[in-house]
Every structure is written in C-alpha cells, then in structure tokens.
Design an enzyme around this catalytic site. Structure first.
Site, PDB file in Angstrom:
ATOM      1  N   CYS A 247       0.832  -1.271  -0.130  1.00 24.31           N
ATOM      2  CA  CYS A 247       0.056  -0.114   0.100  1.00 24.31           C
ATOM      3  C   CYS A 247       0.804   1.187  -0.181  1.00 24.31           C
ATOM      4  CB  CYS A 247      -0.878  -0.049   1.284  1.00 24.31           C
ATOM      5  SG  CYS A 247      -1.929  -1.380   1.393  1.00 24.31           S
TER       6      CYS A 247
ATOM      7  N   CYS B  71      -2.974   9.403   5.322  1.00 27.86           N
ATOM      8  CA  CYS B  71      -1.832   9.383   6.232  1.00 27.86           C
ATOM      9  C   CYS B  71      -2.348   9.334   7.869  1.00 27.86           C
ATOM     10  CB  CYS B  71      -0.648  10.319   6.168  1.00 27.86           C
ATOM     11  SG  CYS B  71      -0.241  10.180   4.259  1.00 27.86           S
TER      12      CYS B  71
END
Lengths: 133, 404
Positions: free
Chosen positions: A37, A107
């Site tokens: 990922c 994030c």
C-alpha cells in the site's frame, strides 16, 4: 505537491525516531499499513505503570512525507498523556495541525490507527501481567 | 552548478536556445498564415513549414510529404488509431497494443472498444519487451492495426520495432508506433524499422510544447487515415487547422539539431547514466533496475530503492527534478502500471525513481544527484520499519500486514 511548512519540518527533523524493546512489558507496539500500500507505520509507547502516563514514544515509518510527519507528530502528542487521553487523539486533529491536503488524509488515519494499536498492545500486556498495573 | 537540477527529460526537455532563435522571426516578422497562397506573408510562412517538414522527415528517414503536423503526441496517437479504425472499419475491427503504452494510446483504445472495436493488450516480459510470438499469435484476419511504442517513457526499454514491423508487414497489418521517447535520441528509420505510422512531439526533443507530428507512410503500403477534425482540409485533409508556424519551425530546428548531435549525445548520456547507476549500486544495497539494461534508451535509468517510499525520496532531493512511480505522487494512489506490468510487486513499484538525462546536464550534476540520493536513501532507511525488519532477517513476505 506542495507541502505545508510543518510537514517539511517533521520530515526534515523527525522527532522521536527509533525503536524500543517490544518485549518490555511497559512498551506497547502498534504496526499498521502494508508495503504494497506504500506505507507502514510502527509506533511504540512506553507507559509509566504507576501514573499510567506515556513517558516515551518512538516511531519508524515507511511512507510519503505526510506519513512520516503524521507519525512524528503523533509521538510528540503521545508523550505526557495518559493512555486514556492518548486514545482520544483523532486523525482530524493531525490533518489540521499539519494542514494535510485531502489526498493525504489517509496518512493521518494511519497514524490514529497506529496509536490505537500501540495502546491496545500495551493494555493486552498489562492484563496478562497484572502485577505491573 | 545551478540548483535545482533537471533530470526529468522523459517528461519534457528544455527548449534549445537555437530552437528559440529559429522560431522568433516567425512570431513577428514572418507571421503569415501558411495557407495564404496569394501573398508573400503566406509564402514565407509556408517556406518555414516546408523546411521543418524536411528536417523532421530527415531525422526519421521519411519523405517530407509524409509528415502531418498536429498539436502534440496525444493528438497524433488519437489521430493515428482512431483514423485507422474508422478508415479500415470494413476490413476489420481488431487492434493490438501493449499494456504499457502511454495513456494517449490506451485510453484511445478503450474509447474505440466502446464503439465496437476489439483490442488486445499484450502483456510484457520481465525485461519490458513484448513477446514477438505472442504478437504473431494475436493477429487475426480482423486485425487492422498494431500499436506498440518505440521506447517506454518510464523504463526506457526499446522494443524490437524492426521485428514487430516485419511481422505486421507479413500479416498485412498496419504498424503504428508512439516514437516520442526514441526519435531524436536514438536512430529511428521508418523504412528500416518497417513503420507505417509514427507519433512524434517537439517538446521531447528540445523543441517547443504544443506541436507534434504524425508520420503517415505514402507507399508500400499507402496508409489512409480518417480525419478527426473537420475544417479547411489542411495537412492533406488529415488534420485541419491553421498551422502553428513558429512551433513547427522550432520543431524542425530541434529535429535538425538532434540529427546532428545524436552521435555525440548518445555515448555521453550513456556514460553519465552508467556512472550514476554504478555509484548508486556501489553505495546502496537492495537496489533494483526496472527493465532490461540491454535494450534501453541511453539516457534512462529506472531504479527501485527497496524499503524507502518514492515520494519521501523525492521530498528529500527537492533540488533535483526526477519522477517516481510511487502512488503517492499521483492522485490515483495506484503505483505505476508500467512497473506492475513488468511483474514488479507493489512494494517495489512504490520505491522507484526515474532518471532522465538530457542535453543540458553535466557530469557535475550527475555526481551531485548520486551523492544526494545516497544520503537521502540512507537517512530514510534509518527511519523505515521495513528496513529494520529486513536487517533483523525477517521475511517481509511472511508478515501479516494490516492492509487498509
């Protein structure tokens, strides 16, 4: 993509980089993400067993600048908080503090997950070694 | 040495000052419309265009009558593929291309699929080359066009174009190639390479942006293409629209310069590239070259730096312009489809950097880039949990990740 000054600062001078002994009963380790990922975050907390306060936090992150900045910021916020206070940290606060663009919200979610995973790991250890609590 | 350093010459190149100089009078002094046949303003403009047509034709071994000007390679690819699909619709509706083509080819093919065309997307071998036997087997009596790029924009791998052209000729199928990365950089010859149609663009060969060309073979076979724009019937009826005369003049000059300089530029760029590669490999373990080195543009290097993510790498070398196949640099969050087509795992695809060396780079710049790369990769690896695990001897493929 243009980064905010805070992201650049955390990227350039990451706070609390490192690793703690994950077998230490006072240390909780959270590792989230996957290499495929494009981001993996490892976050560790060291909790004072008497006060329940996080006395140290460390991170290592494989990921983009925003991922590094999010985890670096998370370690700063964790230190000095109780485990319960740390559980309250929201990804949106990280987004706001670092002025992350929408495409990088991911994030901050990862950082929140890493915090929760580290706390969960610590609590699990604490339960299995009740003498330490 | 001036910072920042530009090493992204696959994306675009600096316009050569000699090109700009050739263009300037065509903005102010010779501003005529090349289609104006009844006064000197038009004639001078037309002369400029004619010269450019010859200069570009010479670069690729074509006849100047076979050069059609467009707005760039995207338009050239659209015109070539849609133009052939429409013109030859009665003969068949099957097109063959490769999975690693530029989006201007892939998306054009997808568009045609919606209109009833059938498209075969050939996979790639690990080297980055297509399998010629697979191509041969894919051709049917319904196939009208094969579109395979000359050299790839990410990994710089040069296809065996001559053989592909030969197969197409044998099977009586037209061969289009997107030649933007190859033309002007390595010898390209439409006769020797058996190319029927080729897309070109000026800005990849030190010319201006917004001007491209399509080579369309006139004999053996005579290729016909349906116009995609209706209008004044410019460019032998294939591409209407007033010619961008200054741009075309610049394109011509750029082609001429590439033609003149190729013999000295190729070995120079290859030496710079090889030194960059050797320095990086010498100082850093766990680096991987993407695609074969054997059939590659001399100015291309595409390398993965395991355990470090591409975008954070770019951030650390912010005074160097390169590009990364990492997902984080794009809005799609998917790593490069070209690298994935090579069989690269997502993890390595996230860590790749594309270096493209060009005419204006110096040895000093290359050394600076190498030094900077080594510094930043080392620093980021210290920060990387994957690197730590790798160093502890943990097999990362056996770890249960919390994919999200």
């Amino acid at each position: 993509m243009a980064y905010s000054e805070k992201v650049v600062d955390h990227y350039t001078n990451p706070r609390n980089v490192g690793s703690m002994d994950k077998n230490d009963p006072h240390v909780g380790t959270g590792m989230v993400g996957a290499p495929e990922c494009g981001d993996v975050m490892k976050l560790q907390i060291k909790v004072d067993p008497i006060s329940g306060i996080i006395e140290d936090a460390k991170f290592k992150t494989f990921g983009c600048g925003s991922a590094i900045a999010s985890s670096s910021l998370a370690t700063e916020w964790l230190k000095g908080k109780t485990v319960d206070q740390a559980m309250e940290i929201k990804n949106t606060e990280i987004v706001n503090e670092l002025a992350l663009p929408p495409v990088k919200v991911h994030c901050s979610v990862l950082a929140e997950d890493a915090i929760k995973a580290a706390i969960t790991d610590y609590k699990k250890k604490a339960v299995s070694t009740p003498a330490l609590v | 040495m001036k910072l920042p350093i530009y090493l992204d010459n696959h994306a675009t190149t600096q316009c050569d000052p000699r090109v700009v100089e050739a263009m300037l009078p065509f903005f102010t002094e010779y501003f005529g419309n090349a289609a104006s046949r009844n006064h000197s303003f038009g004639w001078v403009a037309e002369e400029g265009v004619d010269l450019a047509r010859e200069q570009i034709a010479k670069l690729i071994g074509a006849n100047s009558k076979e050069i059609i000007f467009t707005s760039g390679a995207t338009e050239s690819n659209n015109l070539a593929i849609k133009g052939v699909a429409e013109m030859y619709a009665e003969r068949g509706n099957h097109i063959i291309t490769a999975a690693t083509e530029h989006k201007a080819v892939l998306d054009t093919c997808k568009h045609l699929e919606k209109q009833g065309c059938r498209v075969t997307y050939l996979p790639l071998q690990g080297s980055g080359l297509i399998d010629l036997d697979m191509l041969r087997d894919a051709i049917t009596d319904k196939t009208i066009l094969v579109s395979i790029m000359y050299a790839n924009n990410e990994i710089g791998v040069i296809q065996n174009v001559t053989e592909i052209g030969k197969i197409c000729k044998e099977k009586n199928v037209l061969f289009h190639t997107d030649g933007v990365q190859a033309a002007g950089k390595i010898p390209v010859n439409v006769i020797k390479d058996n190319i029927d149609i080729m897309s070109l663009t000026a800005h990849k060969m030190y010319g201006p942006k917004g001007v491209g060309a399509l080579y369309v073979r006139r004999r053996n076979p005579r290729v016909q293409i349906s116009a995609q724009m209706d209008g004044g019937g410019h460019e032998r009826g294939m591409r209407s629209g007033t010619l961008n005369v200054p741009g075309i003049v610049g394109f011509g000059k750029a082609a001429e310069l590439c033609h003149q300089l190729m013999d000295t530029e190729m070995p120079k760029h290859r030496a710079m590239r090889d030194r960059l590669k050797a320095t990086l490999e010498g100082a850093l373990e766990e680096t991987y070259i993407n695609g074969t080195m054997e059939h590659r543009l001399p100015h291309n290097l595409n390398m993965s730096f395991a355990y470090v993510e591409g975008e954070s790498l770019l951030m650390g070398i912010n005074d160097v312009a390169v590009s990364s196949g990492s997902a984080c640099t794009s809005a799609t969050l998917e790593p490069s489809y070209v690298l994935k087509a090579l069989g690269l795992g997502d993890d390595l695809a996230h860590t790749s950097i594309r270096f493209g060396i060009g005419r204006f780079n110096t040895d000093e710049e290359i050394d600076y880039v190498a030094k900077k790369m080594i510094e930043v990769v080392t620093k980021l690896r210290e920060l990387s949990p994957l690197w730590e695990m790798f160093k502890e001897g943990i097999d990362l493929s056996k770890v249960e990740w919390t994919a999200h």
